[in-house]
Design a protein around this motif. Structure first.
Motif, PDB file in Angstrom:
ATOM      1  N   ALA A 181      -2.393  -9.770  15.397  1.00  0.00           N
ATOM      2  CA  ALA A 181      -3.750  -9.734  14.878  1.00  0.00           C
ATOM      3  C   ALA A 181      -4.740  -9.587  16.026  1.00  0.00           C
ATOM      4  N   VAL A 182      -5.824  -8.904  15.765  1.00  0.00           N
ATOM      5  CA  VAL A 182      -6.855  -8.743  16.783  1.00  0.00           C
ATOM      6  C   VAL A 182      -7.554 -10.085  16.976  1.00  0.00           C
ATOM      7  N   PRO A 183      -7.602 -10.613  18.209  1.00  0.00           N
ATOM      8  CA  PRO A 183      -8.249 -11.916  18.423  1.00  0.00           C
ATOM      9  C   PRO A 183      -9.700 -11.886  17.978  1.00  0.00           C
ATOM     10  N   ALA A 184     -10.156 -13.030  17.457  1.00  0.00           N
ATOM     11  CA  ALA A 184     -11.533 -13.105  16.962  1.00  0.00           C
ATOM     12  C   ALA A 184     -12.544 -12.875  18.077  1.00  0.00           C
ATOM     13  N   VAL A 185     -12.205 -13.299  19.306  1.00  0.00           N
ATOM     14  CA  VAL A 185     -13.156 -13.133  20.398  1.00  0.00           C
ATOM     15  C   VAL A 185     -13.361 -11.657  20.736  1.00  0.00           C
ATOM     16  N   LEU A 186     -12.326 -10.829  20.527  1.00  0.00           N
ATOM     17  CA  LEU A 186     -12.482  -9.393  20.777  1.00  0.00           C
ATOM     18  C   LEU A 186     -13.377  -8.761  19.725  1.00  0.00           C
ATOM     19  N   LEU A 187     -13.203  -9.161  18.487  1.00  0.00           N
ATOM     20  CA  LEU A 187     -14.096  -8.662  17.437  1.00  0.00           C
ATOM     21  C   LEU A 187     -15.531  -9.123  17.695  1.00  0.00           C
ATOM     22  N   GLY A 188     -15.668 -10.363  18.151  1.00  0.00           N
ATOM     23  CA  GLY A 188     -17.001 -10.850  18.487  1.00  0.00           C
ATOM     24  C   GLY A 188     -17.618 -10.086  19.643  1.00  0.00           C
ATOM     25  N   ALA A 189     -16.793  -9.725  20.634  1.00  0.00           N
ATOM     26  CA  ALA A 189     -17.299  -8.954  21.771  1.00  0.00           C
ATOM     27  C   ALA A 189     -17.760  -7.572  21.329  1.00  0.00           C
ATOM     28  N   LEU A 190     -17.011  -6.952  20.421  1.00  0.00           N
ATOM     29  CA  LEU A 190     -17.428  -5.643  19.913  1.00  0.00           C
ATOM     30  C   LEU A 190     -18.752  -5.746  19.165  1.00  0.00           C
ATOM     31  N   GLY A 191     -18.881  -6.774  18.335  1.00  0.00           N
ATOM     32  CA  GLY A 191     -20.146  -6.976  17.627  1.00  0.00           C
ATOM     33  C   GLY A 191     -21.294  -7.275  18.574  1.00  0.00           C
ATOM     34  N   ALA A 192     -21.019  -8.070  19.637  1.00  0.00           N
ATOM     35  CA  ALA A 192     -22.061  -8.381  20.613  1.00  0.00           C
ATOM     36  C   ALA A 192     -22.496  -7.125  21.365  1.00  0.00           C
ATOM     37  N   LEU A 193     -21.543  -6.262  21.694  1.00  0.00           N
ATOM     38  CA  LEU A 193     -21.884  -5.017  22.388  1.00  0.00           C
ATOM     39  C   LEU A 193     -22.743  -4.117  21.508  1.00  0.00           C
ATOM     40  N   LEU A 194     -22.379  -4.008  20.237  1.00  0.00           N
ATOM     41  CA  LEU A 194     -23.182  -3.186  19.313  1.00  0.00           C
ATOM     42  C   LEU A 194     -24.571  -3.784  19.122  1.00  0.00           C
ATOM     43  N   LEU A 195     -24.656  -5.118  19.049  1.00  0.00           N
ATOM     44  CA  LEU A 195     -25.955  -5.763  18.907  1.00  0.00           C
ATOM     45  C   LEU A 195     -26.834  -5.495  20.125  1.00  0.00           C
ATOM     46  N   GLY A 196     -26.269  -5.668  21.311  1.00  0.00           N
ATOM     47  CA  GLY A 196     -27.038  -5.430  22.520  1.00  0.00           C
ATOM     48  C   GLY A 196     -27.487  -3.990  22.648  1.00  0.00           C
ATOM     49  N   THR A 197     -26.608  -3.058  22.263  1.00  0.00           N
ATOM     50  CA  THR A 197     -26.967  -1.643  22.322  1.00  0.00           C
ATOM     51  C   THR A 197     -28.092  -1.331  21.342  1.00  0.00           C
ATOM     52  N   SER A 198     -28.028  -1.917  20.159  1.00  0.00           N
ATOM     53  CA  SER A 198     -29.081  -1.686  19.167  1.00  0.00           C
ATOM     54  C   SER A 198     -30.426  -2.203  19.653  1.00  0.00           C
ATOM     55  N   VAL A 199     -30.423  -3.386  20.265  1.00  0.00           N
ATOM     56  CA  VAL A 199     -31.679  -3.933  20.791  1.00  0.00           C
ATOM     57  C   VAL A 199     -32.180  -3.092  21.960  1.00  0.00           C
ATOM     58  N   GLY A 200     -31.246  -2.627  22.804  1.00  0.00           N
ATOM     59  CA  GLY A 200     -31.639  -1.830  23.949  1.00  0.00           C
ATOM     60  C   GLY A 200     -32.231  -0.480  23.587  1.00  0.00           C
ATOM     61  N   LEU A 201     -31.901   0.034  22.404  1.00  0.00           N
ATOM     62  CA  LEU A 201     -32.455   1.322  21.975  1.00  0.00           C
ATOM     63  C   LEU A 201     -33.937   1.230  21.627  1.00  0.00           C
ATOM     64  N   VAL A 202     -34.392   0.045  21.283  1.00  0.00           N
ATOM     65  CA  VAL A 202     -35.801  -0.107  20.889  1.00  0.00           C
ATOM     66  C   VAL A 202     -36.593  -0.936  21.901  1.00  0.00           C
ATOM     67  N   SER A 203     -35.991  -1.304  23.031  1.00  0.00           N
ATOM     68  CA  SER A 203     -36.690  -2.083  24.051  1.00  0.00           C
ATOM     69  C   SER A 203     -36.199  -1.657  25.427  1.00  0.00           C
ATOM     70  N   ASP A 204     -36.906  -2.080  26.440  1.00  0.00           N
ATOM     71  CA  ASP A 204     -36.570  -1.735  27.812  1.00  0.00           C
ATOM     72  C   ASP A 204     -36.223  -3.011  28.572  1.00  0.00           C
ATOM     73  N   PRO A 205     -34.929  -3.276  28.800  1.00  0.00           N
ATOM     74  CA  PRO A 205     -34.555  -4.523  29.474  1.00  0.00           C
ATOM     75  C   PRO A 205     -34.840  -4.524  30.966  1.00  0.00           C
ATOM     76  N   THR A 206     -35.131  -3.354  31.543  1.00  0.00           N
ATOM     77  CA  THR A 206     -35.360  -3.319  32.984  1.00  0.00           C
ATOM     78  C   THR A 206     -36.597  -4.109  33.397  1.00  0.00           C
ATOM     79  N   ARG A 207     -37.506  -4.345  32.444  1.00  0.00           N
ATOM     80  CA  ARG A 207     -38.688  -5.156  32.769  1.00  0.00           C
ATOM     81  C   ARG A 207     -38.316  -6.610  33.056  1.00  0.00           C
ATOM     82  N   LEU A 208     -37.186  -7.049  32.498  1.00  0.00           N
ATOM     83  CA  LEU A 208     -36.770  -8.437  32.707  1.00  0.00           C
ATOM     84  C   LEU A 208     -36.091  -8.643  34.050  1.00  0.00           C
ATOM     85  N   VAL A 209     -35.539  -7.560  34.612  1.00  0.00           N
ATOM     86  CA  VAL A 209     -34.770  -7.683  35.840  1.00  0.00           C
ATOM     87  C   VAL A 209     -35.677  -8.164  36.967  1.00  0.00           C
TER      88      VAL A 209
END
Length: 417
Positions: free
Chosen positions: A16-44
């Motif tokens: 079975a696919v570990p739950a943490v891997l599924l969570g990582a995939l969801g976290a990556l998609l979430l971060g990408t979605s937020v990054g499409l509508v915002s600019d994180p470089t201002r926080l750096v």
């Protein structure tokens, strides 16, 4: 009697696919979605960003070294030292050589350093499977925890050369402190570690934890609230000043049984937050071709170093453990932070490193799943011996009868009358 379907047992053997891997995939998609509508470089570069990412790194380092068995570390100390020194140098040289050869850009020398280290947060969150032995797990976690100082040292020397070879003048900002800054960082790490160990010892002497029979625990450790306070203060100071070596060493000594479960959950949460952060920068634009080559080169370099170098310094590792160490390359928050640090002197570094991190982790997950399937297949073969021809009962021959007329037994012995 019902017959079992031939494919049913095979379906049960698929991991079975570990739950943490599924969570990582969801976290990556979430971060990408937020990054499409915002600019994180201002926080750096802001204080909140530096402290937040430092806390994530500190949590990963403390969680990874906390799970190391000290007996395994003492036994394989030569292997750990070789991995975090010679191993990191060889990996960086191989990765950088491939990138410069493929694209003929001197600034790509620094990319091999960025992904040469193994991310301790990923290792702490994803090495809980049952395939790897405790000894091999201790080797990998120590490798991931202590290879960062060598990565920083390589950056001091290679970044200056790559900056000049790329046609720039002057000194890159990443090596502004030079060797003096590196030495000062080691001193500050030593002071933080000494302070944490002293506070732990003092609290354990004044308020030792006790068992149910009211006998003091030996070696002495502080009661739970004080133990948590010492660790939290240490992590906060390390995050504010990026003193991660002290945290890695402290994880070997600042231990309490009640830490295990909350720490595992905290490490998993930090890993998912770091994956969201990675998705923010993936959305800002990536260079797929260099990123794919960089990730593939890092994964293969780990395999070469682990399979060829480790047996020279570590005796008695099984073939299974050598393979698992060979596919143990993981990158994450550490690589992203190094890329952000180098972005000012080497533009578009993040755009190459971000897809490389995703590529390395996909190769790692795929190799783990493939190895799990292969192991289950081999185990199934060993449990099911090949069926031989059915042995027919032996009829006694008249010549085999005893004088009293009783037939002989099937093993050739005469039965008693």
């Amino acid at each position: 009697m019902e017959r079992s379907r031939p494919d049913e047992s095979r379906r049960r053997k698929l991991p079975a696919v570990p739950a943490v891997l599924l969570g990582a995939l969801g976290a990556l998609l979430l971060g990408t979605s937020v990054g499409l509508v915002s600019d994180p470089t201002r926080l750096v570069g802001t204080t909140g960003y530096v402290i937040a990412t430092g806390l994530l790194l500190a949590m990963g380092l403390y969680g990874s070294t906390y799970g190391i068995e000290l007996a395994d570390l003492r036994r394989d100390l030569r292997g750990v030292v070789a991995a975090v020194t010679l191993g990191v140098v060889l990996k960086a040289a191989m990765i950088s050589g491939v990138m410069v050869w493929a694209f003929d850009r001197p600034q790509y020398l620094v990319l091999g350093i960025v992904v040469a280290q193994i991310d301790p947060l990923s290792v702490a969150a994803l090495t809980k499977d049952g395939h790897m032995s405790q000894r091999a797990r201790s080797l990998l976690t120590a490798w991931a925890a202590f290879d960062d100082p060598m990565t920083v040292l390589l950056t001091l020397y290679v970044a200056g050369y790559a900056y000049t070879a790329a046609g720039h003048t002057g000194t890159p900002s990443v090596v502004g402190g030079g060797a003096r800054g590196y030495a000062l960082g080691l001193v500050l790490n030593g002071l933080l570690l000494a302070g944490a160990l002293l506070a732990w010892w003092a609290c354990g002497r004044l308020w030792p934890a006790r068992r149910e029979d009211e006998e003091p625990v030996r070696p002495r450790r502080p009661v739970t609230p004080l133990a948590v306070l010492v660790v939290v203060v240490m992590l906060g100071l390390a995050a504010a000043n990026m003193l991660m070596l002290a945290v890695a060493v402290a994880g070997l000594f600042l231990r309490a049984p009640v830490f295990a479960r909350p720490l595992a959950r905290a490490v998993t949460g930090a890993f998912l937050l770091a994956t969201v952060l990675l998705g923010l920068f993936v959305a800002q634009g990536v260079a797929f071709k260099p990123g794919l080559l960089l990730g593939g080169s890092a994964f293969l370099a780990q395999a070469v170093v682990a399979i060829l170098l480790m047996p020279l310094f570590v005796r008695g590792l099984s073939a299974r453990d050598r393979i698992l160490l060979g596919i143990g390359q993981q990158n994450g928050l550490t690589a992203v932070l190094l890329a952000l640090t180098l972005e000012r002197d080497f533009p578009k570094t993040v755009g190459v490193v971000a897809p490389a991190v995703v590529t390395v982790n996909l190769l790692h997950y795929g190799a783990r799943i493939g190895f799990g399937c292969w192991s289950r297949h081999r185990a199934g073969k060993k449990r099911q011996p090949a069926a031989g021809p059915k042995r027919l009962p032996r009829h006694p021959d008249p010549a085999d009868r005893t004088p009293g007329g009783a037939p002989a037994t099937s093993d050739g012995l005469r039965s008693s009358a």
